[in-house]
Structures are given as structure tokens and as C-alpha cells.
Design a protein around this motif. Structure first.
Motif, PDB file in Angstrom:
ATOM      1  N   CYS A  67      68.150 -19.027 -41.518  1.00  0.00           N
ATOM      2  CA  CYS A  67      68.210 -18.623 -40.111  1.00  0.00           C
ATOM      3  C   CYS A  67      67.128 -17.605 -39.797  1.00  0.00           C
ATOM      4  CB  CYS A  67      69.590 -18.053 -39.788  1.00  0.00           C
ATOM      5  SG  CYS A  67      70.944 -19.237 -40.038  1.00  0.00           S
ATOM      6  N   GLY A  70      63.633 -19.146 -40.037  1.00  0.00           N
ATOM      7  CA  GLY A  70      63.353 -20.234 -39.091  1.00  0.00           C
ATOM      8  C   GLY A  70      63.122 -21.571 -39.756  1.00  0.00           C
ATOM      9  N   CYS A  74      68.573 -26.127 -36.363  1.00  0.00           N
ATOM     10  CA  CYS A  74      69.475 -25.761 -35.266  1.00  0.00           C
ATOM     11  C   CYS A  74      68.687 -25.664 -33.952  1.00  0.00           C
ATOM     12  CB  CYS A  74      70.153 -24.419 -35.562  1.00  0.00           C
ATOM     13  SG  CYS A  74      71.248 -24.431 -36.994  1.00  0.00           S
ATOM     14  N   PRO A  76      67.745 -24.010 -30.795  1.00  0.00           N
ATOM     15  CA  PRO A  76      67.929 -22.627 -30.352  1.00  0.00           C
ATOM     16  C   PRO A  76      68.531 -22.515 -28.953  1.00  0.00           C
ATOM     17  CG  PRO A  76      65.608 -23.228 -30.264  1.00  0.00           C
ATOM     18  CD  PRO A  76      66.322 -24.359 -30.955  1.00  0.00           C
ATOM     19  N   ASN A  77      68.462 -23.589 -28.161  1.00  0.00           N
ATOM     20  CA  ASN A  77      68.983 -23.524 -26.795  1.00  0.00           C
ATOM     21  C   ASN A  77      70.485 -23.771 -26.724  1.00  0.00           C
ATOM     22  OD1 ASN A  77      66.402 -23.093 -25.582  1.00  0.00           O
ATOM     23  ND2 ASN A  77      65.951 -25.262 -25.862  1.00  0.00           N
ATOM     24  N   CYS A  81      72.405 -20.254 -35.353  1.00  0.00           N
ATOM     25  CA  CYS A  81      72.264 -20.490 -36.792  1.00  0.00           C
ATOM     26  C   CYS A  81      73.027 -19.391 -37.555  1.00  0.00           C
ATOM     27  CB  CYS A  81      70.785 -20.498 -37.184  1.00  0.00           C
ATOM     28  SG  CYS A  81      70.494 -20.823 -38.935  1.00  0.00           S
ATOM     29  N   CYS A  90      74.989 -24.635 -38.104  1.00  0.00           N
ATOM     30  CA  CYS A  90      74.608 -24.615 -36.692  1.00  0.00           C
ATOM     31  C   CYS A  90      75.890 -24.571 -35.860  1.00  0.00           C
ATOM     32  CB  CYS A  90      73.780 -25.855 -36.318  1.00  0.00           C
ATOM     33  SG  CYS A  90      72.205 -25.998 -37.200  1.00  0.00           S
TER      34      CYS A  90
END
Length: 338
Positions: A67, A70, A74, A76-77, A81, A90
Motif C-alpha cells: 500500500c 503503491g 486497488c 484509489p477512487n 488499500c 482492497c
């Protein structure tokens, strides 16, 4: 050619008559690989490799925070994570549900009927991750209630020449008398003069906004309109026009050889406009006031129906029995010789 065969294995080394040629699989017993590493046996030894989600040399393996670094799938919106030991998770945001690995979609609470929008004239409006309770069109909120909007209080609700009628949640616009159309788009004046005989015989209809006016034609007066007279007295016909009396009026018509509206008549040049019967080969057209004249070319005569004949030319041809000769003089058109 094919490569040569590999050499035979060396003979075993004998110690106390025992063979040391057989490899020992260290991975089957105790070894120095970390608990989060995988042991791979090799000829005469072994290798340690950290498992997925861990990093190190195999002897020491530490968790990788996918997480923070990066290195995860997952979205991000729509997701959050969450790191775990050797893995990650996720987690869908509030108002979302999982639809695929690492991806969540918005929950439409309005479509599912899970919202708490239950008031009269209230509707549910879905938003990203949430929903909201709104009033239906034509209503506005006062505290927790949806109240009707009187659209007729707004002078721009209906177009010009329309009347507004308020209804629950809506309103109607109706075009006024003398107009036609949709009152909230346009109200167009009705041209009553297009209706047959709206003013009666021998009358003139004048349309006005929302109504119409009637007046008598020229030569008529009264209500209803009655005939009053014409060609016997002064009129507006041209001196080169004829006057024809009609019921309640008169017509002016230009005489032959003239053109115009009867009130104004001008001479027509029949020669210039080629509207004459003069033969172009034997005559010349000469325009006159209201008429034209066909004149014979030099050497021609006997004009008839716009055409002339060649004059007869006599000449004595001398003796020898030839006597007199006769010729017609004919004027021929010119030809260009190549």
C-alpha cells in the motif's frame, strides 16, 4: 553435425568403501531459510528465496508494504488499500461494493430502494458513494416538507400574450384569444384575414395583433360595402391604356405596343427585343411609338408580311440571239471564308 555426447560421470570417490556421490536434499530437513522463504535444493547445496509479499535474501525476509509503495491493484477512487503480512487488501469505500479484484462500484441506493427518502413529493437522487433526498420538480423544501411552487408568481414562466394557470407541481400557459401556440414556448398572432370572407364582400381585411379591422374596397363604401362607380369620370389609367369598369372599381390595361401596369404605360421597342415579324435578310425594323415598321433594304421592294423581294434588273445581252437578260438582285448574308 549433432553435438558430441556428454562425458561419462567420474567414478565415485570411496571412503571406507562408502559412496559420496549422492546429493543430500537440505530442503527436506532443517535449513537456514527464513520461515517466509522458499528453499530450492541444488546439486551439493540449496537456495533460499523470499515468498511473494516479502523481501530479503532468503535468510532474512521482511514484509513488503504494497500500500505504501503503491505496488497494488486497488482503485484509489473507490477502494482503500490495507496492508497485511505478506499481502494486502482492497477495501471498498463507504457507499461502494466490490465488483472485481481491486475495483468497487457505487451502490445506487435509490435504485435498490434502500434510501430513507419517503416524504410526500420527495425523490431520491443518487450521488457518488451516497444519495440525497430532493423535492420533485415543481416543489421546494421548507424544513422537512416539499411545498408546491407557484410558477405563475414568476412573470417569465409564460411567454408574451399567454395566461399562466398554477397546478400542483406544475403550471399551464394558455395563449390568449386571437393567438395560437404553446403558451410556454410561443404565442403567434392569428391572422383572421386568412379566413375566407371574414369581413364580407367587397371589403379589405387588415390584421392587427390579437384581432383584425375591416374596410371597404375602392369603389365601395358603407357596412356592408356597396358599389359607388368609375371609367366614365376621371381615373388613373394612362393615356395609352384602356379603362374597363368592374364591380366596384375598374381595370387599366396598356394598349398594344405598350407595357406597364395600366397606370403607367411605356413604349415597347419591338425591334430591340426582336418581337417583330420583319425578315432580317430583306428588311430593317424601325421602332415607333406603340408600333414598328419594316423597311426594305436597298435593292428590295414589294414589302409583304414583313418580307421584301429583290428588284428585277434588265440588261441587253447583245446579238447572237441572246436578247435581253433579267436578274433578281438579292442581298445575301455575308459568309466568312476560311
Amino acid at each position: 553435425p549433432p553435438p558430441p555426447p556428454p562425458p561419462p560421470p567420474p567414478p565415485p570417490i570411496l571412503k571406507n568403501f562408502l559412496s559420496c556421490y549422492t546429493d543430500v536434499d537440505e530442503c527436506k530437513g532443517n535449513n537456514d531459510c527464513h520461515s517466509n522463504a522458499t528453499c530450492y535444493n541444488t546439486d551439493g547445496g540449496h537456495n533460499c528465496s523470499c515468498k511473494g509479499g516479502f523481501a530479503g535474501n532468503g535468510l532474512v525476509c521482511v514484509d513488503v508494504d504494497e500500500c505504501e509503495k503503491g505496488i497494488n491493484n486497488c482503485d484509489p477512487n473507490t477502494t482503500l488499500c490495507v496492508n497485511g503480512i505478506g499481502n494486502y487488501l482492497c477495501k471498498c469505500h463507504t457507499g461502494y461494493e466490490n465488483v472485481a479484484a481491486g475495483k468497487c462500484e457505487d451502490i445506487d441506493e435509490c435504485k435498490l430502494g434502500t434510501s430513507n427518502c419517503r416524504g410526500k413529493n420527495e425523490i431520491c437522487t443518487n450521488t457518488i458513494g451516497l444519495y440525497q433526498c430532493d423535492c420533485e420538480n415543481g416543489y421546494y423544501r421548507i424544513n422537512s416538507s416539499c411545498v408546491d411552487i407557484n410558477e405563475c408568481d414568476n412573470s417569465t414562466s409564460c411567454v408574451k400574450n399567454a395566461d399562466c394557470i398554477n397546478l400542483n407541481g406544475t403550471y399551464n400557459c394558455t395563449c390568449r384569444e386571437g393567438f395560437i401556440g404553446n403558451g410556454d414556448i410561443s404565442c403567434t398572432d392569428i391572422d383572421e384575414c386568412k379566413t375566407e370572407n371574414v369581413c364580407g364582400n367587397h371589403s379589405i381585411c387588415l390584421n392587427v395583433i390579437g384581432s383584425h379591422n375591416c374596410s371597404c374596397e375602392r369603389g365601395y363604401e358603407g357596412d356592408p360595402c356597396m358599389d359607388v362607380g368609375d371609367c366614365k369620370g376621371n381615373n388613373d389609367c394612362h393615356s395609352n391604356a384602356t379603362c374597363s369598369n368592374t364591380d366596384g372599381g375598374h381595370n387599366c390595361t396598356c394598349m398594344g405596343g405598350f407595357a406597364g401596369n395600366g397606370s403607367v404605360c411605356t413604349d415597347v421597342d419591338e425591334c430591340e427585343r426582336s418581337i417583330n415579324d420583319c425578315d432580317q435578310n430583306t428588311t430593317m425594323c424601325v421602332n415607333g411609338i406603340g408600333n414598328y415598321l419594316c423597311e426594305c433594304h436597298t435593292g428590295y421592294g414589294n414589302l409583304s408580311a414583313g418580307k421584301c423581294e429583290g428588284k428585277v434588273f434588265r440588261k441587253y445581252l447583245g446579238g447572237g440571239g441572246r436578247g435581253w437578260g433579267e436578274w433578281n438582285i438579292i442581298k445575301l448574308p455575308l459568309f466568312k471564308l476560311n
